[in-house]
Design a protein around this motif. Structure first.
Motif, PDB file in Angstrom:
ATOM      1  N   ARG A  34      24.558  30.043  18.017  1.00 38.64           N
ATOM      2  CA  ARG A  34      25.574  30.855  17.349  1.00 38.64           C
ATOM      3  C   ARG A  34      25.955  32.064  18.196  1.00 38.64           C
ATOM      4  N   VAL A  35      24.976  32.713  18.779  1.00 40.67           N
ATOM      5  CA  VAL A  35      25.239  33.891  19.621  1.00 40.67           C
ATOM      6  C   VAL A  35      26.060  33.486  20.840  1.00 40.67           C
ATOM      7  N   LEU A  36      25.687  32.397  21.492  1.00 36.99           N
ATOM      8  CA  LEU A  36      26.436  31.942  22.666  1.00 36.99           C
ATOM      9  C   LEU A  36      27.863  31.544  22.303  1.00 36.99           C
ATOM     10  N   LEU A  37      28.048  30.937  21.156  1.00 35.23           N
ATOM     11  CA  LEU A  37      29.396  30.572  20.715  1.00 35.23           C
ATOM     12  C   LEU A  37      30.229  31.811  20.392  1.00 35.23           C
ATOM     13  N   ILE A  38      29.599  32.804  19.807  1.00 30.64           N
ATOM     14  CA  ILE A  38      30.299  34.065  19.528  1.00 30.64           C
ATOM     15  C   ILE A  38      30.767  34.692  20.832  1.00 30.64           C
ATOM     16  N   ILE A  39      29.887  34.690  21.825  1.00 30.72           N
ATOM     17  CA  ILE A  39      30.243  35.262  23.131  1.00 30.72           C
ATOM     18  C   ILE A  39      31.357  34.442  23.771  1.00 30.72           C
ATOM     19  N   GLU A  40      31.208  33.134  23.785  1.00 26.18           N
ATOM     20  CA  GLU A  40      32.175  32.264  24.451  1.00 26.18           C
ATOM     21  C   GLU A  40      33.559  32.332  23.804  1.00 26.18           C
TER      22      GLU A  40
ATOM     23  N   LEU B 229      22.365  39.700  21.392  1.00 27.93           N
ATOM     24  CA  LEU B 229      23.346  39.804  22.473  1.00 27.93           C
ATOM     25  C   LEU B 229      22.703  40.318  23.757  1.00 27.93           C
ATOM     26  N   LYS B 230      21.846  41.332  23.639  1.00 28.73           N
ATOM     27  CA  LYS B 230      21.163  41.876  24.819  1.00 28.73           C
ATOM     28  C   LYS B 230      20.248  40.842  25.464  1.00 28.73           C
ATOM     29  N   GLU B 231      19.609  40.012  24.634  1.00 29.51           N
ATOM     30  CA  GLU B 231      18.736  38.954  25.172  1.00 29.51           C
ATOM     31  C   GLU B 231      19.541  37.954  26.001  1.00 29.51           C
ATOM     32  N   GLU B 232      20.734  37.622  25.553  1.00 26.26           N
ATOM     33  CA  GLU B 232      21.562  36.684  26.314  1.00 26.26           C
ATOM     34  C   GLU B 232      22.044  37.308  27.614  1.00 26.26           C
ATOM     35  N   ILE B 233      22.290  38.600  27.605  1.00 26.25           N
ATOM     36  CA  ILE B 233      22.660  39.291  28.852  1.00 26.25           C
ATOM     37  C   ILE B 233      21.483  39.313  29.809  1.00 26.25           C
ATOM     38  N   SER B 234      20.291  39.657  29.312  1.00 26.20           N
ATOM     39  CA  SER B 234      19.123  39.720  30.201  1.00 26.20           C
ATOM     40  C   SER B 234      18.711  38.335  30.702  1.00 26.20           C
ATOM     41  N   SER B 235      19.055  37.282  29.954  1.00 23.03           N
ATOM     42  CA  SER B 235      18.770  35.907  30.386  1.00 23.03           C
ATOM     43  C   SER B 235      19.830  35.373  31.342  1.00 23.03           C
TER      44      SER B 235
ATOM     45  N   LEU C  82      32.362  41.144  26.963  1.00 24.23           N
ATOM     46  CA  LEU C  82      31.188  40.298  27.046  1.00 24.23           C
ATOM     47  C   LEU C  82      31.656  38.857  27.179  1.00 24.23           C
ATOM     48  N   ILE C  83      31.266  38.207  28.280  1.00 19.90           N
ATOM     49  CA  ILE C  83      31.694  36.827  28.511  1.00 19.90           C
ATOM     50  C   ILE C  83      30.481  35.952  28.790  1.00 19.90           C
TER      51      ILE C  83
ATOM     52  N   ALA D 182      25.058  35.633  29.605  1.00 20.77           N
ATOM     53  CA  ALA D 182      26.278  36.391  29.333  1.00 20.77           C
ATOM     54  C   ALA D 182      26.286  37.603  30.247  1.00 20.77           C
ATOM     55  N   LYS D 183      27.494  38.157  30.442  1.00 24.83           N
ATOM     56  CA  LYS D 183      27.598  39.355  31.268  1.00 24.83           C
ATOM     57  C   LYS D 183      28.783  40.185  30.804  1.00 24.83           C
ATOM     58  N   LEU D 184      28.712  41.463  31.123  1.00 25.59           N
ATOM     59  CA  LEU D 184      29.835  42.349  30.852  1.00 25.59           C
ATOM     60  C   LEU D 184      30.752  42.340  32.060  1.00 25.59           C
TER      61      LEU D 184
END
Length: 112
Positions: free
Chosen positions: A15-21, A43-49, A59-60, A52-54
């Motif tokens: 769900r988080v990845l779909l929200i970002i995408e 969201l921060k976990e997906e960036i640190s993994s 956020l993409i 995702a990136k700013l």
């Protein structure tokens, strides 16, 4: 720990990845019972993994994130994602009506 109906961590990540995408609304997660601080943590976990990136203030999802999303979809055996994440309406372009195409009747022409 949480009062929502999401069954596992993979589904939350999806769900988080779909929200970002899809530049979706985080309200979907909030409505499932997550607090805003929890959503921020996701969201921060997906960036640190590196999923995702700013970039330019947005956020993409990254290529790694797309691969991770596909892996989760396969693991959860999800066939249709159609309405999995609602779009964020404030970010969508609205087609404006051309004033030449708009007809406003005079007060005398209205039947009520």
């Amino acid at each position: 720990m949480r009062k929502n109906n999401i069954s596992n961590e993979e589904e939350i990540r999806l769900r988080v990845l779909l929200i970002i995408e899809k530049n979706g609304s985080i309200d979907d997660l909030y409505n499932l019972g997550f607090k805003y601080f929890q959503i921020t943590k996701f969201l921060k976990e997906e960036i640190s993994s590196k999923n995702a990136k700013l970039e330019e203030g947005k956020l993409i999802i990254t290529e790694k994130g797309i691969q991770e999303k596909e892996k989760i979809i396969n693991n959860l055996k999800i066939e249709k994602l159609g309405k999995y994440v609602m779009p964020q309406l404030s970010s969508q372009k609205l087609d404006l009506i051309d004033t030449d195409e708009l007809f406003i009747p005079s007060e005398n022409e209205l039947p009520f």
